[in-house]
Design a protein around this motif. Structure first.
Motif, PDB file in Angstrom:
ATOM      1  N   ILE A  15      -4.763  -9.289  -8.083  1.00  0.00           N
ATOM      2  CA  ILE A  15      -5.517  -9.130  -6.837  1.00  0.00           C
ATOM      3  C   ILE A  15      -4.714  -9.681  -5.669  1.00  0.00           C
ATOM      4  CG2 ILE A  15      -7.576  -9.912  -5.576  1.00  0.00           C
ATOM      5  CD1 ILE A  15      -9.068  -9.712  -8.276  1.00  0.00           C
ATOM      6  N   LEU A  16      -4.077 -10.828  -5.858  1.00  0.00           N
ATOM      7  CA  LEU A  16      -3.242 -11.396  -4.799  1.00  0.00           C
ATOM      8  C   LEU A  16      -2.092 -10.459  -4.434  1.00  0.00           C
ATOM      9  CD1 LEU A  16      -2.983 -15.209  -5.623  1.00  0.00           C
ATOM     10  CD2 LEU A  16      -4.268 -14.100  -3.802  1.00  0.00           C
ATOM     11  N   ASN A  17      -1.473  -9.846  -5.427  1.00  0.00           N
ATOM     12  CA  ASN A  17      -0.390  -8.899  -5.155  1.00  0.00           C
ATOM     13  C   ASN A  17      -0.881  -7.696  -4.371  1.00  0.00           C
ATOM     14  OD1 ASN A  17       1.777 -10.262  -6.260  1.00  0.00           O
ATOM     15  ND2 ASN A  17       1.471  -9.388  -8.298  1.00  0.00           N
ATOM     16  N   ILE A  18      -2.048  -7.191  -4.719  1.00  0.00           N
ATOM     17  CA  ILE A  18      -2.629  -6.048  -4.009  1.00  0.00           C
ATOM     18  C   ILE A  18      -2.949  -6.431  -2.570  1.00  0.00           C
ATOM     19  CG2 ILE A  18      -4.652  -4.539  -3.875  1.00  0.00           C
ATOM     20  CD1 ILE A  18      -4.633  -4.594  -6.992  1.00  0.00           C
ATOM     21  N   LEU A  19      -3.573  -7.588  -2.374  1.00  0.00           N
ATOM     22  CA  LEU A  19      -3.899  -8.040  -1.022  1.00  0.00           C
ATOM     23  C   LEU A  19      -2.636  -8.263  -0.193  1.00  0.00           C
ATOM     24  CD1 LEU A  19      -6.818 -10.526  -1.731  1.00  0.00           C
ATOM     25  CD2 LEU A  19      -6.964  -8.244  -0.719  1.00  0.00           C
ATOM     26  N   HIS A  20      -1.619  -8.814  -0.804  1.00  0.00           N
ATOM     27  CA  HIS A  20      -0.356  -9.034  -0.104  1.00  0.00           C
ATOM     28  C   HIS A  20       0.251  -7.696   0.325  1.00  0.00           C
ATOM     29  CE1 HIS A  20       4.049  -9.746   0.071  1.00  0.00           C
ATOM     30  NE2 HIS A  20       3.642 -10.753   0.817  1.00  0.00           N
ATOM     31  N   SER A  21       0.258  -6.739  -0.566  1.00  0.00           N
ATOM     32  CA  SER A  21       0.796  -5.411  -0.241  1.00  0.00           C
ATOM     33  C   SER A  21       0.018  -4.755   0.889  1.00  0.00           C
ATOM     34  CB  SER A  21       0.763  -4.505  -1.478  1.00  0.00           C
ATOM     35  OG  SER A  21       1.583  -5.015  -2.487  1.00  0.00           O
ATOM     36  N   MET A  22      -1.298  -4.887   0.853  1.00  0.00           N
ATOM     37  CA  MET A  22      -2.127  -4.299   1.911  1.00  0.00           C
ATOM     38  C   MET A  22      -1.858  -4.979   3.257  1.00  0.00           C
ATOM     39  SD  MET A  22      -5.676  -3.775  -0.224  1.00  0.00           S
ATOM     40  CE  MET A  22      -6.636  -3.332   1.195  1.00  0.00           C
ATOM     41  N   ALA A  23      -1.675  -6.280   3.236  1.00  0.00           N
ATOM     42  CA  ALA A  23      -1.394  -7.015   4.471  1.00  0.00           C
ATOM     43  C   ALA A  23      -0.050  -6.600   5.054  1.00  0.00           C
ATOM     44  CB  ALA A  23      -1.423  -8.515   4.203  1.00  0.00           C
ATOM     45  N   ILE A  24       0.943  -6.437   4.206  1.00  0.00           N
ATOM     46  CA  ILE A  24       2.265  -6.002   4.665  1.00  0.00           C
ATOM     47  C   ILE A  24       2.169  -4.603   5.255  1.00  0.00           C
ATOM     48  CG2 ILE A  24       4.600  -5.374   3.928  1.00  0.00           C
ATOM     49  CD1 ILE A  24       4.170  -8.378   4.050  1.00  0.00           C
ATOM     50  N   GLU A  25       1.440  -3.723   4.583  1.00  0.00           N
ATOM     51  CA  GLU A  25       1.273  -2.352   5.083  1.00  0.00           C
ATOM     52  C   GLU A  25       0.632  -2.355   6.467  1.00  0.00           C
ATOM     53  OE1 GLU A  25       1.981   0.767   3.937  1.00  0.00           O
ATOM     54  OE2 GLU A  25       3.057  -0.077   2.235  1.00  0.00           O
ATOM     55  N   GLU A  26      -0.364  -3.194   6.653  1.00  0.00           N
ATOM     56  CA  GLU A  26      -1.053  -3.225   7.938  1.00  0.00           C
ATOM     57  C   GLU A  26      -0.212  -3.898   9.021  1.00  0.00           C
ATOM     58  OE1 GLU A  26      -5.215  -4.854   9.796  1.00  0.00           O
ATOM     59  OE2 GLU A  26      -5.156  -4.279   7.685  1.00  0.00           O
ATOM     60  N   MET A  27       0.459  -4.980   8.670  1.00  0.00           N
ATOM     61  CA  MET A  27       1.259  -5.704   9.662  1.00  0.00           C
ATOM     62  C   MET A  27       2.483  -4.918  10.097  1.00  0.00           C
ATOM     63  SD  MET A  27       1.254  -9.625   8.265  1.00  0.00           S
ATOM     64  CE  MET A  27       2.663 -10.029   9.267  1.00  0.00           C
ATOM     65  N   TYR A  28       3.068  -4.213   9.154  1.00  0.00           N
ATOM     66  CA  TYR A  28       4.317  -3.505   9.410  1.00  0.00           C
ATOM     67  C   TYR A  28       4.127  -2.009   9.193  1.00  0.00           C
ATOM     68  CZ  TYR A  28       6.192  -8.216   9.037  1.00  0.00           C
ATOM     69  OH  TYR A  28       6.431  -9.553   9.209  1.00  0.00           O
ATOM     70  N   ASP A  29       3.265  -1.412   9.990  1.00  0.00           N
ATOM     71  CA  ASP A  29       2.942   0.003   9.875  1.00  0.00           C
ATOM     72  C   ASP A  29       4.020   0.831  10.572  1.00  0.00           C
ATOM     73  OD1 ASP A  29       1.827   2.481   9.700  1.00  0.00           O
ATOM     74  OD2 ASP A  29      -0.102   1.939  10.587  1.00  0.00           O
ATOM     75  N   VAL A  30       4.934   1.369   9.788  1.00  0.00           N
ATOM     76  CA  VAL A  30       6.072   2.126  10.310  1.00  0.00           C
ATOM     77  C   VAL A  30       5.595   3.339  11.105  1.00  0.00           C
ATOM     78  CG1 VAL A  30       8.107   3.481   9.659  1.00  0.00           C
ATOM     79  CG2 VAL A  30       7.614   1.335   8.476  1.00  0.00           C
ATOM     80  N   ARG A  31       4.602   4.031  10.600  1.00  0.00           N
ATOM     81  CA  ARG A  31       4.100   5.225  11.278  1.00  0.00           C
ATOM     82  C   ARG A  31       3.514   4.881  12.652  1.00  0.00           C
ATOM     83  NH1 ARG A  31       0.324   8.412   7.743  1.00  0.00           N
ATOM     84  NH2 ARG A  31       2.272   9.045   6.797  1.00  0.00           N
ATOM     85  N   ALA A  32       2.759   3.794  12.731  1.00  0.00           N
ATOM     86  CA  ALA A  32       2.159   3.391  14.009  1.00  0.00           C
ATOM     87  C   ALA A  32       3.239   3.012  15.019  1.00  0.00           C
ATOM     88  CB  ALA A  32       1.193   2.227  13.797  1.00  0.00           C
TER      89      ALA A  32
END
Length: 83
Positions: A15-32
């Protein structure tokens, strides 16, 4: 003890790994960031943004994009350690 460890600890770390991945995706949104670069260019071309502001914002966004791409590269190359 190992059975309890596998039943209680491993799901927690998953769960921690999933949350970490989601946070990275949101913080560093390449498309945005790419979209913001396009918007900056469009505003400049339409005359809504002067050259100085355009160049300043472009440099900021390009730096953000570089960091975001590096973060995604590290995230995708991350190796999970399993017991």
């Amino acid at each position: 003890m190992i059975l309890v460890d596998d039943l209680l600890v491993r799901p927690f770390f998953s769960i921690l790994n999933i949350l970490h991945s989601m946070a990275i995706e949101e913080m560093y949104d390449v498309r945005a960031i790419s979209n913001e670069l396009k918007e900056n260019q469009l505003l400049y071309e339409l005359g809504d943004r002067d050259t100085e502001e355009y160049e300043r914002r472009k440099a900021e966004l390009e730096a953000e994009l570089e960091v975001a791409e590096a973060a995604h590269e590290q995230l995708s190359g991350r190796v999970e350690v399993r017991r």
